[in-house]
Design a protein around this motif. Sequence first.
Motif, PDB file in Angstrom:
ATOM      1  N   ALA A 175       3.902   9.733  -9.053  1.00  0.00           N
ATOM      2  CA  ALA A 175       2.780   8.866  -9.039  1.00  0.00           C
ATOM      3  C   ALA A 175       2.603   8.067  -7.938  1.00  0.00           C
ATOM      4  O   ALA A 175       1.482   7.471  -7.731  1.00  0.00           O
ATOM      5  N   SER A 176       3.392   8.057  -7.110  1.00  0.00           N
ATOM      6  CA  SER A 176       3.439   7.016  -5.909  1.00  0.00           C
ATOM      7  C   SER A 176       3.338   7.372  -4.654  1.00  0.00           C
ATOM      8  O   SER A 176       3.693   8.839  -4.417  1.00  0.00           O
ATOM      9  N   GLU A 211       0.779  -1.304   0.093  1.00  0.00           N
ATOM     10  CA  GLU A 211       0.070  -0.073  -0.159  1.00  0.00           C
ATOM     11  C   GLU A 211       0.920   1.342  -0.192  1.00  0.00           C
ATOM     12  O   GLU A 211       0.325   2.346  -0.573  1.00  0.00           O
ATOM     13  N   LEU A 212       1.962   1.206   0.633  1.00  0.00           N
ATOM     14  CA  LEU A 212       2.940   2.153   0.571  1.00  0.00           C
ATOM     15  C   LEU A 212       3.280   2.888  -0.633  1.00  0.00           C
ATOM     16  O   LEU A 212       3.853   4.137  -0.986  1.00  0.00           O
ATOM     17  N   PHE A 213       3.198   1.829  -1.833  1.00  0.00           N
ATOM     18  CA  PHE A 213       3.779   2.209  -3.155  1.00  0.00           C
ATOM     19  C   PHE A 213       2.723   2.155  -4.168  1.00  0.00           C
ATOM     20  O   PHE A 213       2.841   2.243  -5.298  1.00  0.00           O
ATOM     21  N   ASP A 268      11.191  -2.736  -5.228  1.00  0.00           N
ATOM     22  CA  ASP A 268      11.894  -1.656  -5.849  1.00  0.00           C
ATOM     23  C   ASP A 268      12.910  -1.209  -4.657  1.00  0.00           C
ATOM     24  O   ASP A 268      14.021  -0.521  -5.451  1.00  0.00           O
ATOM     25  N   LEU A 269      12.729  -1.448  -3.561  1.00  0.00           N
ATOM     26  CA  LEU A 269      13.701  -0.990  -2.428  1.00  0.00           C
ATOM     27  C   LEU A 269      14.942  -1.811  -2.600  1.00  0.00           C
ATOM     28  O   LEU A 269      16.053  -1.586  -1.995  1.00  0.00           O
ATOM     29  N   CYS A 306      10.882   8.271  -6.869  1.00  0.00           N
ATOM     30  CA  CYS A 306       9.342   8.284  -6.499  1.00  0.00           C
ATOM     31  C   CYS A 306       8.747   7.473  -7.696  1.00  0.00           C
ATOM     32  O   CYS A 306       9.365   7.259  -8.743  1.00  0.00           O
ATOM     33  N   GLY A 307       7.573   7.046  -7.787  1.00  0.00           N
ATOM     34  CA  GLY A 307       7.062   6.511  -8.893  1.00  0.00           C
ATOM     35  C   GLY A 307       6.914   4.955  -8.829  1.00  0.00           C
ATOM     36  O   GLY A 307       6.678   4.131  -9.814  1.00  0.00           O
TER      37      GLY A 307
END
Length: 100
Positions: A24-25, A12-14, A51-52, A44-45
């Motif tokens: 956008a994120s 949900e954080l992304f 992705d981390l 961002c996005g």
Amino acid sequence: MSISNWADYPPELFALTPGEVSCASRTWVTIVDADTEDEIYAFCGWSQPADLADIWFGSPAGFAPPRLVYVELDDHQGARSVSSNPVTVCPLGYGPSCGG
């Protein structure tokens, strides 16, 4: 660089945030010089916690990278921020201990 506990962060954080003009994120990821508190780079996005696992930043030619950095996750929807512990930056070509 990689956030080793990336799977601990909820998807949900992304989530995409409709109407957000600059990104956008929901969560922005910032790399910060731990010694000076200067922002080095921001992402961002991103659309998922995985992705981390692949974070990077560059230093200008002729300049050494910072000695220590930390990563800050800023949740724009939840109005909260969390930071990692500082980590040592090893120049390219060096192993995890920066010993060469």
